[in-house]
Design a protein around this motif. Sequence first.
Motif, PDB file in Angstrom:
ATOM      1  N   LEU A 132      57.066   5.735 -10.910  1.00 44.78           N
ATOM      2  CA  LEU A 132      55.899   4.875 -10.744  1.00 44.78           C
ATOM      3  C   LEU A 132      55.662   3.983 -11.963  1.00 44.78           C
ATOM      4  CD1 LEU A 132      53.367   7.293  -9.007  1.00 44.78           C
ATOM      5  CD2 LEU A 132      54.866   5.582  -7.961  1.00 44.78           C
ATOM      6  N   VAL A 133      56.247   4.354 -13.104  1.00 40.18           N
ATOM      7  CA  VAL A 133      56.091   3.536 -14.312  1.00 40.18           C
ATOM      8  C   VAL A 133      57.431   2.984 -14.779  1.00 40.18           C
ATOM      9  CG1 VAL A 133      53.943   4.627 -15.049  1.00 40.18           C
ATOM     10  CG2 VAL A 133      56.115   5.632 -15.758  1.00 40.18           C
ATOM     11  N   GLY A 134      58.400   2.952 -13.864  1.00 35.37           N
ATOM     12  CA  GLY A 134      59.674   2.308 -14.148  1.00 35.37           C
ATOM     13  C   GLY A 134      60.619   3.080 -15.030  1.00 35.37           C
ATOM     14  N   ARG A 135      60.405   4.385 -15.155  1.00 34.61           N
ATOM     15  CA  ARG A 135      61.238   5.208 -16.035  1.00 34.61           C
ATOM     16  C   ARG A 135      62.117   6.153 -15.238  1.00 34.61           C
ATOM     17  NH1 ARG A 135      61.259   4.000 -21.601  1.00 34.61           N
ATOM     18  NH2 ARG A 135      59.233   3.159 -22.196  1.00 34.61           N
ATOM     19  N   ARG A 136      63.197   6.598 -15.869  1.00 27.66           N
ATOM     20  CA  ARG A 136      64.070   7.605 -15.283  1.00 27.66           C
ATOM     21  C   ARG A 136      63.760   8.997 -15.811  1.00 27.66           C
ATOM     22  NH1 ARG A 136      68.829   5.049 -13.124  1.00 27.66           N
ATOM     23  NH2 ARG A 136      68.834   2.816 -13.588  1.00 27.66           N
ATOM     24  N   ASP A 137      63.523   9.091 -17.120  1.00 23.88           N
ATOM     25  CA  ASP A 137      63.323  10.375 -17.786  1.00 23.88           C
ATOM     26  C   ASP A 137      61.841  10.765 -17.717  1.00 23.88           C
ATOM     27  OD1 ASP A 137      63.146  12.565 -19.454  1.00 23.88           O
ATOM     28  OD2 ASP A 137      64.297  11.669 -21.091  1.00 23.88           O
ATOM     29  N   PRO A 138      61.503  11.921 -17.125  1.00 24.48           N
ATOM     30  CA  PRO A 138      60.091  12.325 -17.063  1.00 24.48           C
ATOM     31  C   PRO A 138      59.439  12.428 -18.436  1.00 24.48           C
ATOM     32  CG  PRO A 138      61.430  13.683 -15.594  1.00 24.48           C
ATOM     33  CD  PRO A 138      62.390  12.865 -16.414  1.00 24.48           C
ATOM     34  N   ALA A 139      60.211  12.746 -19.479  1.00 24.07           N
ATOM     35  CA  ALA A 139      59.630  12.873 -20.817  1.00 24.07           C
ATOM     36  C   ALA A 139      59.110  11.542 -21.343  1.00 24.07           C
ATOM     37  CB  ALA A 139      60.667  13.442 -21.787  1.00 24.07           C
ATOM     38  N   ASN A 140      59.592  10.439 -20.770  1.00 19.00           N
ATOM     39  CA  ASN A 140      59.162   9.119 -21.229  1.00 19.00           C
ATOM     40  C   ASN A 140      57.969   8.574 -20.453  1.00 19.00           C
ATOM     41  OD1 ASN A 140      61.125   9.011 -23.220  1.00 19.00           O
ATOM     42  ND2 ASN A 140      62.640   8.080 -21.862  1.00 19.00           N
ATOM     43  N   ALA A 141      57.430   9.355 -19.517  1.00 14.59           N
ATOM     44  CA  ALA A 141      56.196   8.989 -18.828  1.00 14.59           C
ATOM     45  C   ALA A 141      55.029   9.548 -19.633  1.00 14.59           C
ATOM     46  CB  ALA A 141      56.190   9.558 -17.408  1.00 14.59           C
ATOM     47  N   VAL A 142      54.130   8.684 -20.107  1.00 13.91           N
ATOM     48  CA  VAL A 142      53.129   9.112 -21.091  1.00 13.91           C
ATOM     49  C   VAL A 142      51.701   9.023 -20.562  1.00 13.91           C
ATOM     50  CG1 VAL A 142      54.672   8.436 -22.971  1.00 13.91           C
ATOM     51  CG2 VAL A 142      52.890   6.840 -22.199  1.00 13.91           C
ATOM     52  N   ILE A 143      51.550   8.912 -19.242  1.00 12.16           N
ATOM     53  CA  ILE A 143      50.216   8.966 -18.649  1.00 12.16           C
ATOM     54  C   ILE A 143      50.228   9.985 -17.515  1.00 12.16           C
ATOM     55  CG2 ILE A 143      49.545   6.607 -19.258  1.00 12.16           C
ATOM     56  CD1 ILE A 143      50.228   5.785 -16.370  1.00 12.16           C
ATOM     57  N   SER A 144      49.038  10.398 -17.117  1.00  7.51           N
ATOM     58  CA  SER A 144      48.897  11.282 -15.964  1.00  7.51           C
ATOM     59  C   SER A 144      48.955  10.445 -14.683  1.00  7.51           C
ATOM     60  CB  SER A 144      47.561  12.029 -16.048  1.00  7.51           C
ATOM     61  OG  SER A 144      46.484  11.129 -15.884  1.00  7.51           O
ATOM     62  N   PRO A 145      49.051  11.070 -13.504  1.00 15.72           N
ATOM     63  CA  PRO A 145      49.022  10.293 -12.253  1.00 15.72           C
ATOM     64  C   PRO A 145      47.763   9.430 -12.203  1.00 15.72           C
ATOM     65  CG  PRO A 145      49.706  12.545 -11.810  1.00 15.72           C
ATOM     66  CD  PRO A 145      49.278  12.514 -13.247  1.00 15.72           C
ATOM     67  N   PRO A 146      47.909   8.103 -12.033  1.00 16.75           N
ATOM     68  CA  PRO A 146      46.739   7.214 -12.057  1.00 16.75           C
ATOM     69  C   PRO A 146      45.827   7.436 -10.848  1.00 16.75           C
ATOM     70  CG  PRO A 146      48.774   5.993 -12.426  1.00 16.75           C
ATOM     71  CD  PRO A 146      49.168   7.347 -11.953  1.00 16.75           C
ATOM     72  N   ARG A 147      44.551   7.148 -11.070  1.00 16.97           N
ATOM     73  CA  ARG A 147      43.559   7.190 -10.005  1.00 16.97           C
ATOM     74  C   ARG A 147      43.054   5.766  -9.772  1.00 16.97           C
ATOM     75  NH1 ARG A 147      42.119  10.746 -13.797  1.00 16.97           N
ATOM     76  NH2 ARG A 147      40.273   9.521 -14.379  1.00 16.97           N
ATOM     77  N   ALA A 148      42.935   5.391  -8.499  1.00 16.48           N
ATOM     78  CA  ALA A 148      42.467   4.055  -8.147  1.00 16.48           C
ATOM     79  C   ALA A 148      40.970   4.075  -7.901  1.00 16.48           C
ATOM     80  CB  ALA A 148      43.202   3.549  -6.914  1.00 16.48           C
ATOM     81  N   ALA A 149      40.292   3.024  -8.336  1.00 15.28           N
ATOM     82  CA  ALA A 149      38.851   2.871  -8.106  1.00 15.28           C
ATOM     83  C   ALA A 149      38.615   1.715  -7.144  1.00 15.28           C
ATOM     84  CB  ALA A 149      38.129   2.619  -9.430  1.00 15.28           C
ATOM     85  N   ASP A 150      37.415   1.655  -6.608  1.00 12.29           N
ATOM     86  CA  ASP A 150      37.079   0.617  -5.633  1.00 12.29           C
ATOM     87  C   ASP A 150      37.172  -0.786  -6.218  1.00 12.29           C
ATOM     88  OD1 ASP A 150      36.623   2.575  -3.739  1.00 12.29           O
ATOM     89  OD2 ASP A 150      34.439   2.620  -4.051  1.00 12.29           O
ATOM     90  N   ASP A 151      36.995  -0.900  -7.538  1.00  9.21           N
ATOM     91  CA  ASP A 151      37.046  -2.229  -8.157  1.00  9.21           C
ATOM     92  C   ASP A 151      38.467  -2.685  -8.467  1.00  9.21           C
ATOM     93  OD1 ASP A 151      37.713  -0.585 -10.254  1.00  9.21           O
ATOM     94  OD2 ASP A 151      36.071  -1.212 -11.577  1.00  9.21           O
ATOM     95  N   GLY A 152      39.461  -1.896  -8.041  1.00  7.50           N
ATOM     96  CA  GLY A 152      40.853  -2.258  -8.275  1.00  7.50           C
ATOM     97  C   GLY A 152      41.425  -1.753  -9.576  1.00  7.50           C
ATOM     98  N   SER A 153      40.616  -1.115 -10.398  1.00  8.48           N
ATOM     99  CA  SER A 153      41.103  -0.594 -11.674  1.00  8.48           C
ATOM    100  C   SER A 153      41.899   0.691 -11.459  1.00  8.48           C
ATOM    101  CB  SER A 153      39.938  -0.343 -12.626  1.00  8.48           C
ATOM    102  OG  SER A 153      39.102   0.696 -12.134  1.00  8.48           O
ATOM    103  N   ARG A 154      42.682   1.032 -12.443  1.00 10.30           N
ATOM    104  CA  ARG A 154      43.427   2.285 -12.460  1.00 10.30           C
ATOM    105  C   ARG A 154      43.050   3.041 -13.723  1.00 10.30           C
ATOM    106  NH1 ARG A 154      44.440   0.597  -8.143  1.00 10.30           N
ATOM    107  NH2 ARG A 154      46.330   0.725  -6.898  1.00 10.30           N
ATOM    108  N   THR A 155      42.871   4.354 -13.617  1.00 12.44           N
ATOM    109  CA  THR A 155      42.599   5.176 -14.789  1.00 12.44           C
ATOM    110  C   THR A 155      43.586   6.328 -14.830  1.00 12.44           C
ATOM    111  OG1 THR A 155      40.957   6.507 -13.595  1.00 12.44           O
ATOM    112  CG2 THR A 155      40.145   4.613 -14.848  1.00 12.44           C
ATOM    113  N   ALA A 156      43.895   6.770 -16.035  1.00 12.98           N
ATOM    114  CA  ALA A 156      44.804   7.894 -16.234  1.00 12.98           C
ATOM    115  C   ALA A 156      44.544   8.469 -17.612  1.00 12.98           C
ATOM    116  CB  ALA A 156      46.268   7.461 -16.108  1.00 12.98           C
TER     117      ALA A 156
END
Length: 327
Positions: free
Chosen positions: A185-209
């Motif tokens: 989801l963040v364009g990476r192959r190695d899970p160790a290089n993913a540095v955020i949690s699964p994002p959450r979507a809000a009604d205003d279109g923002s993403r938080t993690a």
Amino acid sequence: MQFTRTLPRELVHRAAVAEVFLTDAERSGRDEVLLAAQLPRHHAFYHDTLGPRTRHDPLLLLEACRQGIFVVAHRYFDVPLGHKFLLRAIDFEVPDPAALARGDRPTEAVVATRVEHRFRTRAGVTGLRLRFTLAIGAREALLARIDYSWMPPQDWTRLRARQRGALGLPEVPVALSVAHVDPVLVGRRDPANAVISPPRAADDGSRTALLVADTSHPTLYDHWVDHVPGMLELEAFRQLALTAAVAAGTVRTPTALPVGLAVRFRCFAEMDLPLECRAVADPAGTGVECTLHQSGALAADARITLADPDAPGRPAVLAAPAVHGAV
């Protein structure tokens, strides 16, 4: 400028020789320094992408510039080894995305570095604003500006003890355990290089993690620090910005490149308290506004400009940053 050996690792504040990208430094004027860098053909972090591995990550070029802040301070401003450094602001743009192309040999780059401003207290010069022009061959690949400061280790110890004590934190931090987002989801192959949690979507279109501070990461935590490193904050911003931009339809894939960035570090980010990252994509363009909050306070904020690799966008003009809180 020579490219046959790296500068001493302690001079660029790295523990692993493999993480040292600078190979030479030469003063060319009162406020000018030339730096030489060799960029690796493949790096386990900066070249980990689901997209074509034909371009250098602009954050790899930025890291070469970041290493230069220490060289300039230690060699040309007589800052003792052992002093502690604070990043305050970073701006960069990629004026020529085609210059990021990777060949079949390590890339040699020359970084023209200029002192734009000296920050002073009654004790003398305590920080600098440096402007970097990183060229690969005859092409400018990155323009960057970094504001930073330094202090003696005993001052750092007192500062950090006071700040962590005010938050009710122990002297030695222990990073929170946070689940990683699916690296795809963040364009990476190695899970160790993913540095955020699964994002959450809000009604205003923002993403938080939440930011993931993995102190065993060999690049982002090349050596122990008692806070979240600035380059990790930038990577969290990048990754969440990609998810927001893909959801908004302003870029096609999470392998889009960051071709422009302006970030201000407002205060230390502690690794043993939750750090919430928020990103809002501009539906009319490729810019994404990002913030990082902790315990109700703004730790950092940024604007990132993204471009699909096969259709790079034009980044914003690099503007002079103001100095803010430390990280």
